[in-house]
Structure formats: structure tokens, C-alpha cells
Design an enzyme around this catalytic site. Structure first.
Site, PDB file in Angstrom:
ATOM      1  CD  GLU A 113      -2.196  -1.182   2.963  1.00  0.00           C
ATOM      2  OE1 GLU A 113      -1.923  -0.268   3.767  1.00  0.00           O
ATOM      3  OE2 GLU A 113      -2.891  -2.150   3.241  1.00  0.00           O
ATOM      4  CE  LYS A 115       5.721   5.583   6.859  1.00  0.00           C
ATOM      5  NZ  LYS A 115       4.884   6.445   7.589  1.00  0.00           N
ATOM      6  CG  ASP A 117       4.022  12.517   5.236  1.00  0.00           C
ATOM      7  OD1 ASP A 117       4.005  12.197   6.448  1.00  0.00           O
ATOM      8  OD2 ASP A 117       4.865  13.295   4.752  1.00  0.00           O
ATOM      9  CE1 TYR A 224      -2.921   3.086   8.873  1.00  0.00           C
ATOM     10  CE2 TYR A 224      -3.037   4.841   7.248  1.00  0.00           C
ATOM     11  CZ  TYR A 224      -2.692   4.394   8.510  1.00  0.00           C
ATOM     12  OH  TYR A 224      -2.119   5.242   9.408  1.00  0.00           O
ATOM     13  CE  LYS A 311       9.547   7.829   6.548  1.00  0.00           C
ATOM     14  NZ  LYS A 311       9.667   8.358   7.926  1.00  0.00           N
ATOM     15  CB  CYS A 405      24.388  45.177  10.353  1.00  0.00           C
ATOM     16  SG  CYS A 405      22.611  44.903  10.310  1.00  0.00           S
ATOM     17  CB  CYS A 408      21.826  49.218  11.365  1.00  0.00           C
ATOM     18  SG  CYS A 408      22.827  48.063  12.310  1.00  0.00           S
ATOM     19  CB  CYS A 423      23.698  43.131  13.656  1.00  0.00           C
ATOM     20  SG  CYS A 423      23.430  44.877  14.004  1.00  0.00           S
ATOM     21  CB  CYS A 429      19.910  46.746  14.241  1.00  0.00           C
ATOM     22  SG  CYS A 429      19.743  45.793  12.732  1.00  0.00           S
TER      23      CYS A 429
HETATM   24  S1  IVH Z   1      -0.420   0.204   9.079  1.00  0.00           S
HETATM   25  C1  IVH Z   1       0.332  -1.735  13.326  1.00  0.00           C
HETATM   26  N1  IVH Z   1      -0.577   1.325   6.737  1.00  0.00           N
HETATM   27  O1  IVH Z   1       2.682   5.254   9.271  1.00  0.00           O
HETATM   28  C2  IVH Z   1       0.664  -0.713  12.313  1.00  0.00           C
HETATM   29  N2  IVH Z   1       0.269   2.649   8.512  1.00  0.00           N
HETATM   30  O2  IVH Z   1       5.312   5.156  10.524  1.00  0.00           O
HETATM   31  C3  IVH Z   1      -0.524  -0.194  11.627  1.00  0.00           C
HETATM   32  N3  IVH Z   1       0.802   4.964   7.870  1.00  0.00           N
HETATM   33  O3  IVH Z   1       1.564   4.947  12.576  1.00  0.00           O
HETATM   34  C4  IVH Z   1      -0.197   0.861  10.657  1.00  0.00           C
HETATM   35  N4  IVH Z   1       0.195   4.799   5.773  1.00  0.00           N
HETATM   36  O4  IVH Z   1       0.223   6.469  10.964  1.00  0.00           O
HETATM   37  C5  IVH Z   1      -0.216   1.506   8.026  1.00  0.00           C
HETATM   38  N5  IVH Z   1      -0.841   2.167   4.595  1.00  0.00           N
HETATM   39  C6  IVH Z   1      -0.488   2.357   5.865  1.00  0.00           C
HETATM   40  C7  IVH Z   1       0.008   3.590   6.353  1.00  0.00           C
HETATM   41  C8  IVH Z   1       0.384   3.686   7.689  1.00  0.00           C
HETATM   42  C9  IVH Z   1       0.668   5.599   6.704  1.00  0.00           C
HETATM   43  C10 IVH Z   1       1.337   5.611   9.093  1.00  0.00           C
HETATM   44  C11 IVH Z   1       0.647   5.255  10.380  1.00  0.00           C
HETATM   45  C12 IVH Z   1       1.724   4.651  11.240  1.00  0.00           C
HETATM   46  C13 IVH Z   1       2.944   5.258  10.642  1.00  0.00           C
HETATM   47  C14 IVH Z   1       4.184   4.489  10.950  1.00  0.00           C
END
Ligand code: IVH
Length: 683
Positions: A113, A115, A117, A224, A311, A405, A408, A423, A429
Site C-alpha cells: 500500500e 504510506k 503522510d 488502512y 520510505k 550589518c 544598519c 549585529c 538596528c
Molecule cells: S499500518 C500496526 N498502513 O505510518 C501498524 N500505517 O510510521 C498499523 N501509515 O503509525 C499501521 N500509511 O500512521 C499503516 N498504509 C499504511 C500507512 C500507515 C501511513 C502511518 C501510520 C503509522 C505510521 C508508521
């Protein structure tokens, strides 16, 4: 590394990581990039593995960061909310997959999946209705943000279809780029500090105290994870399909992979494709799909063994430097800032990047007109990380750092232990004076309606030189400012009136004493109680305050030895600003004097309030149990490790009722209007 060096590095890393977690999760303004943070955490993990004798259950490697804030009711998570192990290296993803092959031995699949942010959220549905939304908090308890979550447009209040009677589902609250840009535009117009990135904006918005304002922020949610203890499914993918069928927002951007090659193909695809998504992602999460196998692999203290996050490294862009500005901050520090040929980076146009200080210019070997790589770290201003030497113009000169500076003209100075040039003309200033006024009126300080443009105007007309001058301005002077009418003058005056209720700790922060940030101001204000006592404290007494080191103690001490500051404080006091803490926050009794107390579990009041109560009665809070602990104050569901340690060391365990019996009745904070102490006289 020898044992002793390892030990001190371990302690140092723990401190650095905890501080950066606070900046990231609580302040929503990280100072270092995710990559820098993760590298430090990995270094600590490696050292703790090499020197297991220094392992500690209090180490940041053993628990997740905390986003808890005082303003929300905290509630326990039914199942701990954990984090994910993460890596920036494909080789480590290969190792993860090899370990899974070895442990499971049979045919299994991965669910890959994105990740997302943003900031984590845990939703509870009962009879199809959304009944609770908690942030991750410290993983054990979370802040109750139910009313705010209900204002996120794609979180359903009511499910449809064949939903179960009760379950929990977890995911991420995000701020799409479009909403982020709009929000920051408005903040700039309102002369407020823009958010550094969509993650900080999402997390800050979810913790707003006004749910209607949350509705206006345009947040968005994607889910998720259904904890296996909450609902029984054969696979993770099936759980997500079911959730989608009940009307919950689940991303389709996932794929079942059978081997490492398919995982790598998924990663390669999204490394590029994510740039066209309308929201921020920072990697890919690889999960073992079958629940039976997830159970078999289990968890470490902090994260599941059945998942790993790969990451993406921060995006970089290559662009030439057009010129370098030398900015003067409110403390007089000179910061070189490069003006760049505008370039698109992670969805936003970058025009400027900080060069930090003279040493950094030398270390990067910057020459005029160089093409440089820019990257977004934690800061709002992107960083220059390297020079592309192959594009250097022949004969390009090194930039010359100014000797005087730029504002001034005063010759700059650089002390031996300072990384920056300064400065020294703090009184004359213009940039420094305006910087101080801006700091004083800032949202986290006095929250006065005076942004950069207003201050510029007032300063150039000679109306305002120090913060106390704001309070002397007449309605006539205000309404004759260019672009102002009586209404704006009245609004400005109303904001001054409101500032008279700003608590002492923020007034102290607003004074702009060097090295006294928001947190230090809070601890110092609580420790001394009023400005008189603080002003007469010796350096030794100042150093007794947690968070106050040698440099900070000297800075506070020197500040109060400068007569101009004393006069300024006297004027502000005459205008009715608060220079003493409310009695509820001050010491209420010494019933717990000399006692170090550890708290664990949840209580009828928030954990922060409980800690404040301990301090108000003369006690000291500590996070870990040792021979010196007076007792463990155990609420509901205390940590089993802590209980075990108490039993081993013979430390008494006290429950909430017994604790309240120890302190006098008036020993608990009773915040009433009459409770405010009179303004204390300073001189
Ligand atoms: S699963 C038991 N799936 O990333 C762990 N987390 O760095 C359950 N996050 O705390 C998390 N996308 O806030 C999971 N597809 C994804 C995610 C995800 C972002 C975040 C989540 C987690 C953090 C860890």
C-alpha cells in the site's frame, strides 16, 4: 566504540530523539527531516543491540512518539496503537521478505500500500454510527477528537450495508495539497506563520479546538488497518474490501504481491506515480496479507513484525542560485538565504533556500551562480544539500560574507562558541527592533493584531520602538495610519485588551529572552511563579530548572541585569500585562515535597493535569522507576512493565483515591477567575 562512549552516545541520542518527537508530534514544527530523524533512531537501535546492558524500556526505540496535548480529553486505546519499522533501503526490504519466507515457509502473499503522510487516527463504529475518534497519542491513550473527525467530509457518520455491531478502524488524516496551499495563502495574508508541510497542517488542524474551523480546513481521511482483535478476517485485503463496502474511505492503490520482485515493481511504480497524487505520501507499506501469518509473526514493543515501511528519500530539485540575501533576525543573527531560479519541488514552487551560516556556505563550497540541489527538510524554507560541480561557471567567485550589518551598517561580530555572525546593535538596528516587535505580537506570544506590514508602518512613522509603545498608541494615531479606519483601530485595541489576559508564561516568552522558547518559558514561569522572583534569581538557581542549561541560565540572568529591560517590564506591567502565574498553576502545597513519582495508566483527569497536580504539591514527575521513586501512581490499566519493576524494587503502588487523600483539598487546581493572583510588584 568502547562501552563508555556507547553509553553516553545512547543517552545523548535518546534525549535528541525525544526532543524531536515533541517538535514533530506536539508542536507540529519539526526541525530535522524525517530522514535525519530515522537515521538517528536507527543508530540508537544498533547501539542498544550491540550493548544490551544499556537497553531501557523508556528508550524511544521501545515506545511510539506522543501527540497528546492538554486541551483534549484522553481515552485509552482498546488495542495499542503501534508504529511501523521503516527503512530507506531496498536491501532491507529484501531482508524483510527473506525473513518472512524463512519464518512462514509456506505460500503467503503481501499487501503493498501507499504510506500516507498525515496523522494517524482510530475510529470506533457502534451499530454503524461513528462514536469515537482518537489520535495515536502515546499509543496507549489518545486525544479524543471525535467532534473534529465528524467535520472531515469523507468520514461517514453512518455506515451502510452489512457492517458488524462494533469495530475499530485506523487510518490517516491528510490535508490535500490544494487545501494546504489555500490554507497557507490565508495564513500569509493574516500574517500568520504558514505550515511547513501538509502533514503538520493536518495534524495541527485535527487538534483545533473549534470543530467548525476544522470543517473549513478541507481535511481528508484514508483508512488502512482493522486491528485483528477487533474483527476476524482471513486477510488484510478482505478486511479493507469489507470496510469499503460499508462506505468507509479505503484507497484502491494497493496490490497483492507474491514475491520480492513484485514488491519492487510496486515501489518503482509509486516512486514516480505518487507525484501526481493530490496528497502527500512518503513511502510504501508492505504487509503480510494473511491474518494467520500476521499472528504467527506477532509484534515487537513498538511495531508489527508482519509489516515494514519503505520510505522514499526526500525529493530533490536542481536549480541555479540567482543571488544571496543576508537576513537579520530579531536576535541580530545573520542568516544567508539563497534566491533561486524557481523550481517545482514536492508539489510547491521553491524560490528561496536557507544557507544557514557562513560555515555551511564553506562546507557546501558554494560559488556564485552555482547549480544546487534543494530538498525539503522539517523547515518551511528548503535546504541546499549539495552543489552540482559539473555546472559551475569558470571563474565563479565565492560569495563574500558581509562584514557589516546589511540593515544598519554596524560591524558584525562572531563569538568563538557561536556558529553565526551577529549585529551587536540590538537597540538601533531596525530589523532587530521590528523582529522583536513581531515576536512579541506573534500568535504564540501576545497574539496582537500587528503583522509585518503593520509593524513596518508603525516603525517607520516612529510610533513604536518597544512592545510597550503598542499600548500607548491613541485611537487617533491608529486610525490615521495609511489604510486604517476607526474599525481597524478598534480591532487592534481589542487585541491589546485581550493580551492583558495572556498567561505569564506566554508573556515571558513574548519578551524574547534569548534561548527562552515556548517550553522553557513555561517551566521557568511555573518554577519561579512571578517576575520578581525570576529577576532576582542567581545563575545557579536558574540552572536548577529542568530544561535550563548554562547558556540559557546566563542569558536569563543577563537579561534582568539590563536596565532597559527592567524599564520595559515596568511599563508593560503598568499596562496590565500578567507577570505572575495563576494560583492554580503555582505551588498549592508541599505535601509531596522531595518525592519523585511515576505515573502510569489513565485517570479521571488527564495525565498532564495529574502531572501538574504532583508538581503543584511539591512533587517531581519521572518517567522511569528506580530505587529513588517514592511511589507509582497507578490509574486504570497501568503498564505491566512498571508494576513488575515496582515489585522487584519494593516501590509502593498508590491508586488515584489514595493519592487524592495525600494532598490537601485545595491542592488541586481550581481554575476560577478569582483565582488569578494580583499582579506582583516588581520593583
Ligand atoms: S499500518 C500496526 N498502513 O505510518 C501498524 N500505517 O510510521 C498499523 N501509515 O503509525 C499501521 N500509511 O500512521 C499503516 N498504509 C499504511 C500507512 C500507515 C501511513 C502511518 C501510520 C503509522 C505510521 C508508521
Amino acid at each position: 566504540m568502547d562501552r563508555e562512549a556507547a553509553h553516553s552516545r545512547i543517552l545523548e541520542l535518546r534525549k535528541i530523539l525525544e526532543e524531536n518527537r515533541r517538535l514533530y508530534y506536539v508542536e507540529n514544527s519539526p526541525r530535522i527531516s524525517d530522514f535525519e530523524y530515522d537515521s538517528l533512531e536507527h543508530e540508537l537501535e544498533a547501539l542498544e543491540a550491540d550493548f544490551p546492558e544499556f537497553a531501557s524500556t523508556d528508550s524511544p526505540t521501545q515506545h511510539v512518539g506522543s501527540d497528546l496535548v492538554r486541551e483534549f480529553v484522553q481515552r485509552p486505546h482498546r488495542y495499542p496503537m503501534l508504529s511501523l519499522g521503516n527503512t530507506y533501503s531496498i536491501a532491507e526490504v529484501e531482508e524483510f521478505s527473506a525473513r518472512a519466507d524463512k519464518a512462514l515457509g509456506t505460500a503467503f502473499t503481501y499487501c503493498c500500500e501507499l504510506k500516507f503522510d498525515g496523522t494517524a487516527i482510530c475510529l470506533t463504529y457502534r451499530h454503524g454510527r461513528l462514536v469515537q475518534a482518537l489520535t495515536r497519542g502515546d499509543g496507549v491513550v489518545g486525544d479524543d477528537v471525535t467532534e473534529n473527525a465528524k467535520r472531515i467530509s469523507n468520514i461517514p457518520h453512518q455506515l451502510h450495508g452489512d457492517y458488524p455491531e462494533e469495530f475499530e478502524i485506523r487510518g490517516e488524516v491528510l490535508m490535500p495539497y490544494s487545501a494546504f496551499d489555500k490554507l497557507n495563502e490565508l495564513r500569509v495574508l493574516d500574517e500568520e506563520q504558514p505550515f511547513a508541510n501538509p502533514r503538520n497542517a493536518a495534524s495541527g488542524s485535527l487538534k483545533l479546538l473549534n470543530p467548525e474551523e476544522v470543517a473549513r480546513r478541507g481535511l481528508w481521511c484514508t483508512l488502512y488497518h482493522i486491528p485483528a482483535q477487533s474483527l476476524d478476517f482471513e486477510s488484510h485485503d478482505q478486511a479493507l474490501r469489507a470496510a469499503a463496502s460499508w462506505g468507509l474511505p479505503v484507497s484502491d492503490d494497493r496490490r497483492i504481491c507474491r514475491n520480492i520482485d513484485e514488491i519492487k515493481a510496486f515501489i518503482d511504480h509509486w516512486d514516480v506515480a505518487r507525484k501526481s497524487l493530490p496528497y502527500a505520501t512518503d513511502g510504501v507499506v508492505i504487509k503480510i496479507n494473511e491474518m494467520a501469518y500476521q499472528r504467527e509473526l506477532g509484534y515487537t514493543a513498538k511495531s508489527p513484525r508482519w509489516a515494514v515501511a519503505y520510505k522514499f528519500k526526500a525529493e530533490q530539485a536542481l536549480t541555479p542560485i540567482l543571488s544571496i540575501d543576508y537576513q537579520v533576525g530579531r536576535t541580530g543573527a545573520i542568516t544567508p538565504v539563497a534566491n533561486l531560479e524557481p523550481v517545482l519541488l514536492s508539489g510547491t514552487m521553491v524560490k528561496r533556500a536557507t544557507l544557514v551560516n557562513e560555515d555551511q556556505i564553506r562546507a557546501l563550497d558554494i560559488h556564485e551562480g552555482d547549480y544546487v540541489y534543494v530538498e525539503k527538510g522539517g523547515e518551511i524554507i528548503p535546504k541546499i544539500t549539495a552543489v552540482e560541480l559539473s555546472k559551475r561557471r569558470p571563474g565563479a567567485a565565492m560569495p563574500e560574507f558581509p562584514k557589516t550589518c546589511p540593515d544598519c551598517g554596524t560591524p558584525l561580530v562572531r563569538q568563538e562558541d557561536e556558529a553565526k555572525w551577529f549585529c551587536p546593535n540590538s537597540d538601533g538596528c531596525p530589523m532587530q527592533i521590528k523582529g522583536e516587535l513581531l515576536h512579541f505580537s506573534g500568535r504564540k506570544a501576545m497574539d496582537i493584531l500587528a503583522g509585518e506590514a503593520t509593524i513596518d508602518q508603525m516603525f517607520s512613522l516612529g510610533l513604536v520602538r518597544t512592545p510597550a509603545d503598542f499600548y500607548d498608541l491613541t485611537l487617533h494615531q491608529l486610525s490615521s495610519l495609511e489604510g486604517w479606519r476607526e474599525k481597524s483601530a478598534l480591532r487592534f485595541r481589542a487585541s491589546l485588551d485581550k493580551s492583558r489576559d495572556v498567561p505569564f508564561e506566554r508573556v515571558l516568552f513574548a519578551l524574547g529572552i534569548r534561548y527562552v522558547g515556548e517550553t522553557t518559558a513555561k517551566t521557568v514561569a511555573r518554577h519561579f511563579g512571578d517576575i520578581d522572583t525570576l529577576a532576582s534569581a542567581t545563575e545557579e538557581q536558574l540552572k536548577e530548572v529542568p530544561d535550563v542549561g548554562d547558556v540559557c541560565a546566563k542569558s536569563i540572568f543577563d537579561y534582568f541585569r539590563d536596565e532597559r529591560h527592567l524599564i520595559e517590564i515596568q511599563r508593560l506591567k503598568a499596562h496590565g500585562l500578567r507577570f505572575g502565574v495563576e494560583s492554580s498553576a503555582a505551588v498549592a502545597s508541599d505535601a509531596l515535597a522531595g518525592k519523585t513519582i511515576v505515573i502510569s495508566g489513565t485517570f479521571s483527569i488527564s495525565r498532564d493535569d495529574m502531572k501538574a497536580l504532583i508538581e503543584a504539591n511539591g512533587g517531581k514527575n519521572s518517567g522511569s522507576i528506580s530505587g529513588k521513586t517514592a511511589f507509582l501512581l497507578a490509574g486504570e490499566k497501568p503498564g505491566p512493565e512498571k508494576i513488575k519493576k515496582c515489585e522487584e524494587l519494593g516501590v509502593p503502588i498508590v491508586d488515584e483515591a489514595a493519592f487524592f487523600a495525600m494532598i490537601p483539598e485545595g491542592g488541586s487546581p481550581a481554575p476560577s477567575a478569582e483565582d488569578k493572583v494580583e499582579q506582583l510588584s516588581l520593583f
